[in-house]
Design a protein around this motif. Structure first.
Motif, short mmCIF file in Angstrom:
data_model
loop_
_atom_site.label_atom_id
_atom_site.label_comp_id
_atom_site.label_asym_id
_atom_site.label_seq_id
_atom_site.Cartn_x
_atom_site.Cartn_y
_atom_site.Cartn_z
N UNK A 232 0.83 -1.20 0.00
CA UNK A 232 0.00 0.00 0.00
C UNK A 232 0.87 1.25 0.00
N UNK A 233 1.98 1.20 0.73
CA UNK A 233 2.94 2.31 0.72
C UNK A 233 4.34 1.77 0.95
N UNK A 234 5.32 2.39 0.29
CA UNK A 234 6.73 2.08 0.51
C UNK A 234 7.42 3.34 1.00
N UNK A 235 8.01 3.25 2.14
CA UNK A 235 8.71 4.36 2.78
C UNK A 235 7.89 5.65 2.75
N UNK A 236 6.72 5.65 3.39
CA UNK A 236 5.92 6.87 3.42
C UNK A 236 6.54 7.93 4.33
N UNK A 237 6.23 9.18 4.04
CA UNK A 237 6.71 10.30 4.85
C UNK A 237 5.52 11.17 5.23
N UNK A 238 5.77 12.23 5.95
CA UNK A 238 4.68 13.13 6.33
C UNK A 238 4.22 13.99 5.17
N UNK A 239 4.91 13.92 4.02
CA UNK A 239 4.55 14.72 2.86
C UNK A 239 3.98 13.87 1.72
N UNK A 240 4.33 12.60 1.69
CA UNK A 240 3.90 11.77 0.56
C UNK A 240 3.82 10.31 0.98
N UNK A 241 2.83 9.62 0.40
CA UNK A 241 2.69 8.18 0.60
C UNK A 241 2.45 7.56 -0.77
N UNK A 242 3.45 6.84 -1.26
CA UNK A 242 3.34 6.21 -2.57
C UNK A 242 3.50 4.71 -2.43
N UNK A 243 2.75 3.97 -3.24
CA UNK A 243 2.82 2.52 -3.21
C UNK A 243 3.83 1.96 -4.18
N UNK A 244 3.74 0.65 -4.41
CA UNK A 244 4.65 0.00 -5.34
C UNK A 244 4.71 -1.49 -5.10
#
Length: 371
Positions: free
Chosen positions: A112-124
């Protein structure tokens, strides 16, 4: 109005895989309980169990994902004993969703997310070896869709390699915010087999919920075409339901088609190509059935066979999501949201439910598989 069923906790209700913790909160810098992995700043803290299991990769006959607690685990041939547990958070994979096993017995999981941050959440996607050893992450960057606004969210439910070696990951659903939430347009990212380290290419498949709002699950056929199910509006009313789409020639000249319209499935689940590229399987999470179509599917196609329903002694006991077949396609395994693995014997269409303490299962995949 279209509602995805997202609860306050960040989990989906029946009809979608349970999405784990990756909810940006005001708890910046909180520690994730029960793990040595340091969470990205801004990730909501949760408690989760710690599993201590003897690692016996040679005995793994089936892999499954624990979407709630961020684990990939393997069970032996009895499907009763867990012999390997992998903490996917240790590799920055949050909310492991679908699991697939390729012809080399490598394991692919959608995050669902790889290495999410407080600015962005991207999957892969992430790739693991046949022994469960981590090999590589494929994380896309959806910032171009977010117009550089303060927060961008893009989730993956499915992906994996095609037979040529290209790697795919869905942008299943997402939004960006600056005071209000705006939907991202769904689609597919893909990495070229000749240079997987290069940035992924994006294939948009829908615009502002037309003809559909999000992408659910996918697989690729022997020609490399993408088959996927989706949620979209039923013509003439405000209800949203499942349909089937196709992307032809995705890596050369992509073209998107709606094959079966919204209303074809009540709650679209896993999509899986079997029969050496001749059969498309689509699981409906609410009917608990898997419908088998001859490929290529056309608007006039109907299932030639139905597997299921999965076993349930009472209403709500079973919620199958996605999975795949064993090597000779005599059995189909589906991860079950209700803490189990559903196993169907294809010849007799008889089903068993294997309860597993490690399972908040979004998916299951035999190894070796039929791929």
């Amino acid at each position: 109005m279209y509602r995805r069923g997202r609860a306050v906790t960040g989990h989906f209700s029946s009809g979608r895989a349970a999405v784990t913790i990756v909810t940006i909160a005001l708890l910046a810098g909180c520690a994730l309980s029960g793990t040595n992995a340091t969470p990205p700043r801004g990730i909501l803290s949760i408690s989760r169990p710690i599993y201590h299991v003897r690692t016996e990769p040679a005995k793994v006959a089936l892999w499954a994902s624990n979407n709630f607690d961020n684990y990939l685990f393997g069970v032996d041939a009895t499907l009763n004993k867990t012999v390997v547990v992998i903490d996917t958070m240790g590799y920055s994979c949050y909310g492991p969703a679908t699991v697939k096993v390729d012809h080399k017995r490598n394991v692919w999981i959608a995050c669902n997310a790889i290495h999410p941050t407080s600015f962005a959440q991207y999957g892969g996607e992430q790739e693991y070896g046949s022994d469960g050893e981590f090999k590589r992450s494929y994380r896309y960057d959806a910032s171009a869709q977010c117009s550089h606004l303060p927060y961008c969210y893009a989730e993956s439910l499915d992906g994996g390699p095609d037979k040529f070696g290209h790697v795919f990951a869905e942008l299943s659903y997402g939004n960006f915010s600056q005071g209000s939430r705006m939907l991202l347009n769904p689609g597919f990212y893909w990495w070229n087999k000749d240079d997987r380290s290069a940035p992924a290419t994006f294939i948009p498949v829908s615009l502002y919920c037309a003809p559909f709002c999000d992408v659910d699950y996918m697989d690729t056929d022997d020609d490399g075409n993408i088959w996927f199910d989706f949620h979209g509006p039923i013509l003439g009313n405000e209800q949203y339901s499942g349909g089937l789409g196709e992307v032809t020639h995705p890596t050369t000249k992509p073209s998107v088609k709606v094959i079966l319209p919204p209303g074809s499935f009540r709650a679209p689940g896993g999509v899986y190509v079997s029969g050496h590229g001749t059969v498309l399987n689509v699981t409906d999470q609410l009917t608990r059935e898997t419908y088998q179509y001859r490929l290529p599917v056309t608007p006039s196609s109907t299932p030639f066979n139905t597997l299921g329903p999965t076993r349930a002694k009472k209403k709500g006991e079973s919620d199958p999501i996605s999975g795949g077949f064993n090597k000779d396609e005599s059995e189909l395994a589906l991860g079950d949201f209700r803490g189990a693995i559903d196993v169907g014997h294809v010849g007799t269409n008889s089903w068993t439910m294997r309860r597993n303490a490690y399972c908040g299962c979004a998916s299951a995949a035999f190894t070796p598989s039929d791929k």
